[in-house]
Design an enzyme around this catalytic site. Structure first.
Site, PDB file in Angstrom:
ATOM      1  N   HIS A 264       0.867  -1.016  -0.003  1.00  0.00           N
ATOM      2  CA  HIS A 264      -0.232   0.098   0.032  1.00  0.00           C
ATOM      3  C   HIS A 264       0.973   1.218   0.087  1.00  0.00           C
ATOM      4  CE1 HIS A 264      -3.699   2.253   1.251  1.00  0.00           C
ATOM      5  NE2 HIS A 264      -2.710   3.323   1.692  1.00  0.00           N
ATOM      6  N   GLU A 265       1.944   1.494   1.197  1.00  0.00           N
ATOM      7  CA  GLU A 265       2.559   2.545   1.041  1.00  0.00           C
ATOM      8  C   GLU A 265       3.626   2.782  -0.175  1.00  0.00           C
ATOM      9  OE1 GLU A 265       1.735   4.792   3.007  1.00  0.00           O
ATOM     10  OE2 GLU A 265       0.496   3.357   4.365  1.00  0.00           O
ATOM     11  N   HIS A 268       1.782   4.490  -2.799  1.00  0.00           N
ATOM     12  CA  HIS A 268       1.710   5.963  -2.492  1.00  0.00           C
ATOM     13  C   HIS A 268       3.019   6.213  -3.024  1.00  0.00           C
ATOM     14  CE1 HIS A 268      -1.818   7.012  -0.408  1.00  0.00           C
ATOM     15  NE2 HIS A 268      -1.651   5.690   0.485  1.00  0.00           N
ATOM     16  N   GLU A 294      -4.719   7.872  -2.808  1.00  0.00           N
ATOM     17  CA  GLU A 294      -5.233   6.666  -2.181  1.00  0.00           C
ATOM     18  C   GLU A 294      -5.567   5.622  -3.451  1.00  0.00           C
ATOM     19  OE1 GLU A 294      -4.844   6.200   0.852  1.00  0.00           O
ATOM     20  OE2 GLU A 294      -6.118   4.530   1.235  1.00  0.00           O
TER      21      GLU A 294
HETATM   22 ZN    ZN Z   1      -3.164   5.350   1.743  1.00  0.00          ZN
END
Ligand code: ZN
Length: 501
Positions: A264-265, A268, A294
């Site tokens: 997830h990170e 980003h 997101e």
């Molecule tokens: Zn996030």
């Protein structure tokens, strides 16, 4: 004009320098700072925040922007100079409307709130939070009142994080989504829960960190321009294009938690590392909105990382790393386990189907608080009632209820939640567009090759930074305005097959 533009860039870069310095302090605060540093650190960060705010509202900057206004308006959309002048003007106007005294009051108050919240949550003590939260609401309403031209007090807050959206447009999108998601969640709830016991065991932090580091690198995260560290609440932060950091939290007993948090990170971070170098240090030099940001983390985490093609390649390797747990477990059973749908109390642990229902509860409650139709005193009950109604579970205490998320306790109330669901909706629209343009993407992912997907994202999203407004970026990249259909098609097809509905 050229001279004025150069001066504008120089001034904006200086503001960015101050804010990046504050970001380094915040990263350190969340990773390696000794507990004894907390009080002084809050002051350091707050001072830098005030300095940046004053720089942004300075009359010299305002005059410069005025001089460039006509020039900026004559440039076509997508021209970085035009975008820079527009964004600089918006940020300057925003800063001049909010008195420095209010900015300082909010900063000081939320710092106190955050410290109290960490204890209140641990002790399940909403009572202590109540007067603080009442003050936050009052300060937020004062902030919102600085912007007179809006229909709803949440609008200026939503605009801050997801430009182009309003309370009304978010509500309309959520209502549409809700109509589709609630029956799907109910249909799944009637099916047997897949077994996920093979994900539970005893893991070493080193094994998990090594796996996360390896995976981030394979997705394309550039470790020469970043690093991975441990923290309590995983986040990504950018100091410059050359230094984009990610953090993760290893779980001792459930395989996958740290892995998906890292993916997830990384999503980003891929976005931030992919912005055009020309934009670095300017207000256009990062991700354009909370929702688009997101969309990138969720795209990599869910559409890629929880997808079958991804594990066709990765699963044998995971089995080799964790033979005692996974040696006897088939790919199919593993795939079911990591996509288990369960109505639960905690947003951050929620699956892809129910996650948005958690977000909608928060969005509705915060807009009611801002309208004045829900008091802080009634908030815990309102929260619990909504959970019972929407998710079929009632929190036994406030720790897993109204105290669970940090957002209302570390910032103004409002603006921070809708981006999660906007991101989910956008992620599927982007992924569908990428697959249309490059139909070989799933096959390449199944070979462990993420480059075709990353190239499409870089070309259509990452490199643009903040040059296009978020909703324009969606339309340009996908050929249609933001809509829920690609997301619902994705969920129906994936979970329909998984749960045979
Ligand atoms: Zn996030």
């Amino acid at each position: 004009m050229k001279q004025a533009l150069l001066e504008l860039r120089a001034r904006l870069r200086e503001i960015n320098d101050v804010e990046s310095a504050a970001a380094v302090l915040e990263w350190d605060q969340s990773t390696y700072m000794p507990a004894g540093g907390a009080e002084a650190r809050a002051r350091h960060i707050s001072t830098l925040g005030r300095v940046a705010h004053d720089m942004r509202r300075s009359s010299a900057l305002g005059e410069l922007i005025d001089r460039l206004r006509g020039h900026g308006e004559s440039l076509p959309p997508g021209n970085p100079d035009g975008a820079l002048i527009r964004v600089a003007r918006r940020e300057h106007e925003r800063a001049t409307r909010v008195p420095s005294e209010l900015v300082a009051a909010i900063k000081g108050h939320v710092a106190e709130c955050f410290v109290t919240w960490t204890r209140a949550r641990a002790n399940d003590d909403f009572k202590t939070m109540r007067p603080l939260l009442e003050k936050t609401l009052e300060l937020t309403r004062r902030y919102s009142a600085c912007f007179t031209e809006h229909d709803h007090p949440a609008d200026p807050l939503i605009d801050l994080y997801d430009r182009g959206m309003t309370t009304e447009s978010v509500r309309a999108l959520f209502a549409e989504l809700r109509k589709e998601l609630v029956p799907l969640a109910s249909a799944i709830a009637e099916r047997p829960l897949p077994d996920d016991s093979m994900l539970r065991g005893d893991f070493s932090r080193d094994d998990e960190m090594e796996l996360g580091r390896e995976m981030a690198g394979r997705l394309g995260y550039d470790f020469a321009r970043g690093r991975l560290d441990l923290t309590h609440h995983p986040f990504m932060t950018r100091f410059s294009r050359g230094d984009v950091r990610i953090t993760t939290r290893p779980s001792k007993d459930k395989l996958g938690e740290a892995f998906f948090a890292t993916v997830h990170e990384s999503g980003h971070a891929l976005y931030e590392q992919g912005v055009d170098p020309e934009l670095d240090g300017l207000p256009l030099g990062g991700g354009v909105s909370a929702g688009v940001h997101e969309s990138q983390s969720r795209l990599w985490e869910n559409l890629v990382g929880r997808g079958r093609p991804f594990w066709q390649h990765m699963y044998p390797e995971l089995q080799r790393r964790f033979p005692a747990l996974l040696g006897g477990c088939s790919l199919d059973d593993f795939y079911h386990a990591i996509n288990r749908v369960e109505r639960s109390l905690v947003r951050v642990d929620a699956d892809e189907i129910t996650y948005n229902l958690h977000v909608m509860v928060r969005f509705d409650l915060e807009t009611q608080m801002l309208e004045g139709t829900l008091s802080i005193a009634d908030l815990p009950d309102a929260w619990n009632d909504r959970y019972e109604q929407d998710l079929g579970v009632r929190p036994p205490d406030d720790r897993v209820g109204v105290l669970q998320d940090v957002h209302w306790y570390v910032e103004k109330i409002g603006g921070l939640f809708q981006g999660y669901t906007l991101g989910n909706v956008m992620s599927a629209q982007f992924f569908a567009a990428a697959n249309r343009a490059r139909p070989d993407i799933p096959d390449r992912i199944a070979e462990g090759d993420f480059k075709p997907l990353r190239d499409w994202l870089t070309e259509n999203i990452y490199r643009h930074g903040g040059v296009y407004d978020p909703l324009d970026l969606v339309t340009r990249a996908t050929g249609s305005p933001l809509r829920i259909e690609p997301y619902m098609e994705y969920l129906r097809s994936k979970f329909g097959e998984l749960y045979r509905i």
